[in-house]
Write an enzyme that holds these catalytic residues in place. Structure first.
Site, PDB file in Angstrom:
ATOM      1  N   ALA A 151       0.807  -1.220   0.000  1.00  0.00           N
ATOM      2  CA  ALA A 151       0.000   0.000   0.000  1.00  0.00           C
ATOM      3  C   ALA A 151       0.839   1.269   0.000  1.00  0.00           C
ATOM      4  O   ALA A 151       0.341   2.339  -0.362  1.00  0.00           O
ATOM      5  CB  ALA A 151      -0.940   0.001   1.210  1.00  0.00           C
ATOM      6  N   ASP A 152       2.120   1.164   0.379  1.00  0.00           N
ATOM      7  CA  ASP A 152       2.954   2.365   0.446  1.00  0.00           C
ATOM      8  C   ASP A 152       4.397   2.004   0.110  1.00  0.00           C
ATOM      9  O   ASP A 152       5.293   2.115   0.945  1.00  0.00           O
ATOM     10  CB  ASP A 152       2.865   2.994   1.837  1.00  0.00           C
ATOM     11  CG  ASP A 152       3.518   4.375   1.902  1.00  0.00           C
ATOM     12  OD1 ASP A 152       3.762   4.970   0.827  1.00  0.00           O
ATOM     13  OD2 ASP A 152       3.801   4.853   3.014  1.00  0.00           O
ATOM     14  N   LEU A 153       4.609   1.558  -1.114  1.00  0.00           N
ATOM     15  CA  LEU A 153       5.957   1.180  -1.534  1.00  0.00           C
ATOM     16  C   LEU A 153       6.769   2.437  -1.800  1.00  0.00           C
ATOM     17  O   LEU A 153       6.594   3.113  -2.809  1.00  0.00           O
ATOM     18  CB  LEU A 153       5.885   0.310  -2.792  1.00  0.00           C
ATOM     19  CG  LEU A 153       7.229  -0.270  -3.250  1.00  0.00           C
ATOM     20  CD1 LEU A 153       7.807  -1.214  -2.207  1.00  0.00           C
ATOM     21  CD2 LEU A 153       7.075  -0.987  -4.594  1.00  0.00           C
TER      22      LEU A 153
ATOM     23  N   ASN B  61      10.372   2.257   3.042  1.00  0.00           N
ATOM     24  CA  ASN B  61       9.839   0.940   3.386  1.00  0.00           C
ATOM     25  C   ASN B  61      10.607  -0.188   2.708  1.00  0.00           C
ATOM     26  O   ASN B  61      10.125  -1.311   2.611  1.00  0.00           O
ATOM     27  CB  ASN B  61       8.352   0.864   3.043  1.00  0.00           C
ATOM     28  CG  ASN B  61       7.513   1.677   4.008  1.00  0.00           C
ATOM     29  OD1 ASN B  61       7.903   1.854   5.165  1.00  0.00           O
ATOM     30  ND2 ASN B  61       6.385   2.180   3.549  1.00  0.00           N
TER      31      ASN B  61
ATOM     32  N   ARG C 200       4.873   4.947  -7.407  1.00  0.00           N
ATOM     33  CA  ARG C 200       4.970   5.514  -6.059  1.00  0.00           C
ATOM     34  C   ARG C 200       6.416   5.470  -5.573  1.00  0.00           C
ATOM     35  O   ARG C 200       6.914   6.433  -4.974  1.00  0.00           O
ATOM     36  CB  ARG C 200       4.057   4.724  -5.110  1.00  0.00           C
ATOM     37  CG  ARG C 200       3.863   5.352  -3.744  1.00  0.00           C
ATOM     38  CD  ARG C 200       2.939   4.491  -2.886  1.00  0.00           C
ATOM     39  NE  ARG C 200       2.537   5.159  -1.671  1.00  0.00           N
ATOM     40  CZ  ARG C 200       1.425   5.868  -1.540  1.00  0.00           C
ATOM     41  NH1 ARG C 200       0.607   5.998  -2.573  1.00  0.00           N
ATOM     42  NH2 ARG C 200       1.130   6.449  -0.389  1.00  0.00           N
TER      43      ARG C 200
END
Length: 238
Positions: free
Chosen positions: A168-170, A174, A206
């Site tokens: 969801a938040d690459l 992370n 992203r």
């Protein structure tokens, strides 16, 4: 998940790895108690504080769940009630456990917790600490990475995508590199398995934006050639 046991205590529902904990107490998820016991060994400070704790003879990461965006300014760390099995923490624990079984490079999940208060709940998760690791963002601020490292980063992203896991938040915070420059993927809150689709390109976009931001704001060592190596590494994923 036969390796996890369920515990209801002090208004909290906890799932914990029975292979790691002989006895689990919900106090292990409370920073104030951990600090009094001298069990907090360090912190990671970003938008919110994450704790490095020593429990059951192991170093672990204790992460509390916080909201983002406009809703986060009102509720901060509270979520509207849902069955415990659908809570943010248990979903992440289940996903990480499944990913580990697929030999994907993610930290082991040791425990997850949901604390219900009225129509809201809060959540925590205990994770494996990856020793001597730094975020990709921190690494490229201080040094250039070689082509093989970028390819290895691409390969682990490719492995994740082959298993149809949507992060969801690459972003470059992370992704961790350990002392051997092995890449690891972290923070799978809100992530899930999905049918293959355009979300894979969105994942990469992203990540690309986050790398561009680091270069723009901090002069990070990152180039179009590095991105090409990362993409080449993705094609080698098995």
């Amino acid at each position: 998940m036969h390796e996890f046991s369920e515990l209801s205590q002090n208004g909290k529902i906890v799932w914990y790895d029975q292979r790691v904990f002989d006895n689990f107490d919900t106090l292990m998820l409370e920073p104030a108690w951990l600090e009094r016991q001298g069990l907090i060994k360090g912190t990671f400070r970003g938008r919110n504080t994450t704790y490095v704790v020593h429990i059951a003879g192991r170093d672990m990461v204790l992460r509390h769940y916080y909201r983002g965006g406009l809703v986060g300014k009102l509720l901060e760390d509270s979520y509207f009630w849902r069955p415990a099995a659908s809570s943010r923490a248990l979903r992440e624990l289940r996903l990480l456990t499944w990913m580990r079984k697929q030999n994907l490079p993610v930290p082991r999940a040791y425990a997850a917790c949901q604390f219900v208060s009225g129509m809201l709940y809060k959540a925590d998760i205990l994770l494996e600490l990856l020793p001597e690791s730094r975020t990709l963002a921190d690494c490229i601020r201080h040094q250039e990475l070689n082509r093989e490292t970028w390819r290895r980063i691409g390969a682990v992203i490719g492995q994740m995508h082959k298993k149809d896991v949507c992060h969801a938040d690459l972003n470059c915070r992370n992704i961790l590199l350990d002392a051997n420059e092995k890449p690891w993927l972290i923070d799978f809150d809100k992530s899930r398995r999905r049918r293959s689709g355009s979300w894979k390109k969105s994942n990469l976009a992203r990540l690309h934006r986050s790398l561009s931001k680091e270069k723009r704001n901090c002069g990070a060592h990152w180039s179009a050639e590095d991105w090409s190596d990362l993409c080449a590494g993705m094609k080698t994923a098995s």
